[in-house]
Design an enzyme around this catalytic site. Structure first.
Site, PDB file in Angstrom:
ATOM      1  N   SER A  18      -1.022  47.656  18.890  1.00 12.16           N
ATOM      2  CA  SER A  18       0.235  48.082  18.267  1.00 12.16           C
ATOM      3  C   SER A  18       0.307  49.606  18.373  1.00 12.16           C
ATOM      4  O   SER A  18      -0.713  50.266  18.620  1.00 12.16           O
ATOM      5  CB  SER A  18       0.274  47.660  16.792  1.00 12.16           C
ATOM      6  OG  SER A  18      -0.725  48.376  16.077  1.00 12.16           O
ATOM      7  N   ASP A  65       1.784  46.115  22.002  1.00 10.51           N
ATOM      8  CA  ASP A  65       2.415  45.122  21.124  1.00 10.51           C
ATOM      9  C   ASP A  65       3.600  45.768  20.389  1.00 10.51           C
ATOM     10  O   ASP A  65       3.446  46.837  19.788  1.00 10.51           O
ATOM     11  CB  ASP A  65       1.336  44.658  20.121  1.00 10.51           C
ATOM     12  CG  ASP A  65       1.748  43.444  19.326  1.00 10.51           C
ATOM     13  OD1 ASP A  65       2.604  42.677  19.806  1.00 10.51           O
ATOM     14  OD2 ASP A  65       1.196  43.258  18.223  1.00 10.51           O
ATOM     15  N   HIS A  66       4.758  45.156  20.448  1.00  8.95           N
ATOM     16  CA  HIS A  66       5.968  45.658  19.765  1.00  8.95           C
ATOM     17  C   HIS A  66       6.232  47.125  20.065  1.00  8.95           C
ATOM     18  O   HIS A  66       6.370  47.956  19.144  1.00  8.95           O
ATOM     19  CB  HIS A  66       5.866  45.459  18.242  1.00  8.95           C
ATOM     20  CG  HIS A  66       5.908  44.016  17.858  1.00  8.95           C
ATOM     21  ND1 HIS A  66       7.060  43.277  17.872  1.00  8.95           N
ATOM     22  CD2 HIS A  66       4.912  43.171  17.490  1.00  8.95           C
ATOM     23  CE1 HIS A  66       6.779  42.030  17.522  1.00  8.95           C
ATOM     24  NE2 HIS A  66       5.486  41.938  17.297  1.00  8.95           N
ATOM     25  N   GLY A 102       1.440  38.184   9.647  1.00  7.10           N
ATOM     26  CA  GLY A 102       0.640  38.153   8.414  1.00  7.10           C
ATOM     27  C   GLY A 102       0.521  36.730   7.880  1.00  7.10           C
ATOM     28  O   GLY A 102       0.802  35.765   8.588  1.00  7.10           O
ATOM     29  N   HIS A 153       4.503  34.847  18.361  1.00  7.76           N
ATOM     30  CA  HIS A 153       3.872  35.878  17.516  1.00  7.76           C
ATOM     31  C   HIS A 153       3.477  35.242  16.183  1.00  7.76           C
ATOM     32  O   HIS A 153       3.859  34.116  15.886  1.00  7.76           O
ATOM     33  CB  HIS A 153       4.866  37.026  17.276  1.00  7.76           C
ATOM     34  CG  HIS A 153       4.975  37.957  18.437  1.00  7.76           C
ATOM     35  ND1 HIS A 153       4.542  39.256  18.403  1.00  7.76           N
ATOM     36  CD2 HIS A 153       5.457  37.764  19.691  1.00  7.76           C
ATOM     37  CE1 HIS A 153       4.758  39.831  19.566  1.00  7.76           C
ATOM     38  NE2 HIS A 153       5.319  38.952  20.370  1.00  7.76           N
ATOM     39  N   GLY A 184       0.504  34.330  15.003  1.00  7.03           N
ATOM     40  CA  GLY A 184      -0.382  33.170  15.205  1.00  7.03           C
ATOM     41  C   GLY A 184      -1.283  32.847  14.021  1.00  7.03           C
ATOM     42  O   GLY A 184      -1.773  31.726  13.907  1.00  7.03           O
TER      43      GLY A 184
END
Ligand code: 13P
Length: 287
Positions: A49, A84-85, A178, A207, A209
Site C-alpha cells: 500500500s 495496492d490501491h 479488515g 479484495h 480476503g
C-alpha cells in the site's frame, strides 16, 4: 523471479484457482511470504500500500529489497511486486522504482475520469511490460487511509474499464477491508456473475480476503476471481503469536529480547496463514 502478474493470473483463470496477494510491511513479512510461496511451489503477489511503502522509507527501498531477497533466498516461483490501491502519482513512483505490477484505484473518481486515467496507465504499463489492476465500485472499510463505502460495482462500468485492456479488475461486490462485522450481508454473487458475463476471461480481483468464509471464496473463484488480497489476517496472526511470546515472558529468558528471537513466532505465524490461504485458493504447485 520478479514478473508481471499477467501470465500467472491468466493461468489461474484457465486452471480455476486464485493467486494470493499478501501485503508486506517490512523485512519479516516479505521473507515469510517469499519462503512460503517457494515451499508451496506457488506463484505469489506481494502487495504494497502507499502507507506501507512510506513506512518502509519509499518504493525504491521496497523494490530493491524484494529483488535482492528473491536472489539471496533463491526464490524460483513467479513473484509480482504490486502497488495496492495506488493513486495516479503513486503509480508513477512505483513504475520508476521498479515494481512489476500496479493497481490504479480510480474508484473514487466519476467513471469518466477513472476511465481516462486508467487508459493512460494501460498504455504506459503495456510499453513497460507491467501488469495493471483497475477498480470499479468500492471496497468497504479502511485500509491505510483508503476509505470506501462498499458500493457494488456497476457491471456496465466494469466492461467499460475491462475494454481498456487492463490485466485485472477489482470490483466491489460487498467485500470489506479488515474484519467483517457480525451483520455483514456477504458477497454479492449476483453482481460478480453479471460482471463476469460481461468481462469474459479477464482475471477478477477479490479484495478484503480476511475473514471471508471458505465456501464464499470457492464460489468467487468459480465465478472468475483469480486474485485474492489478504492483509489484515497476516497482521492478526503476527500480533497474536508475538503477544503469546511476550505474555509467556519469553523475551525475559536469556536473550529472548533479541529481535531475531522476538519476531520469530510472529514471522512463523504469517507463514502458516499464507500457506493455509494458498491451499484454500488452489495455487499450490501451480508455479
Ligand atoms: P484485508 O486486510 O481485509 O485482508 O484486505 C486486503 C486487501 O484487500 C488489500 O487490498
Amino acid at each position: 523471479m520478479l514478473v508481471s502478474a499477467k501470465e500467472m493470473l491468466e493461468k489461474a483463470v484457465e486452471g480455476h484457482y486464485a493467486v494470493g496477494q499478501f501485503n508486506i510491511n517490512n523485512l519479516e513479512w516479505t521473507k515469510a511470504i517469499l519462503l512460503t510461496a517457494q515451499e508451496c511451489n506457488s506463484p505469489v503477489i506481494l502487495g504494497v500500500s502507499e502507507g506501507a511503502g512510506k513506512y518502509m522509507t519509499g518504493f525504491k527501498t521496497v523494490a530493491d529489497m524484494v529483488k535482492a531477497m528473491i536472489d539471496e533466498l533463491k526464490i524460483t516461483v513467479p513473484v509480482a511486486l504490486h502497488l495496492d490501491h495506488g493513486s495516479y502519482e503513486g503509480c508513477q513512483k512505483c513504475i520508476e522504482a521498479g515494481f512489476s505490477s500496479i493497481m490504479f484505484d480510480g474508484s473514487h473518481y466519476p467513471i469518466e475520469e477513472n476511465v481516462a486515467k486508467t487508459k493512460e496507465l494501460v498504455e504506459t504499463c503495456k510499453k513497460l511490460g507491467l501488469s495493471l489492476e483497475a477498480e470499479v465500485g468500492s471496497i468497504g472499510g479502511e485500509e491505510d487511509g483508503v476509505i470506501g463505502q462498499g458500493e457494488c460495482a456497476d457491471p456496465g462500468e466494469c466492461k467499460q474499464v475491462a475494454d481498456l485492456g487492463v490485466d485485472m479488475l477489482a470490483a466491489g461486490i460487498g467485500n470489506i477491508h479488515g474484519k467483517y462485522p457480525a451483520n455483514w450481508a456477504g458477497l454479492s454473487f449476483e453482481t460478480l456473475d453479471a460482471i463476469q458475463q460481461l468481462t469474459g476471461k479477464l482475471p477478477l480481483v477479490l479484495h478484503g480476503g480476511t475473514g471471508i468464509p471458505e465456501d464464499m471464496i470457492k464460489k468467487a473463484i468459480d465465478l472468475g476471481v483469480a486474485k485474492i488480497n489478504v492483509n489484515t489476517e497476516c497482521q492478526l496472526s503476527f500480533a497474536d503469536a508475538t503477544r503469546k511470546y511476550i505474555e509467556a515472558g519469553k523475551d525475559l529468558e536469556g536473550k529472548g529480547f533479541d529481535p531475531r528471537k522476538l519476531l520469530k513466532p510472529g514471522t512463523e505465524a504469517i507463514m502458516k496463514t499464507v500457506k493455509e490461504k494458498m491451499e484454500l485458493f488452489g495455487s499450490v504447485d501451480r508455479a
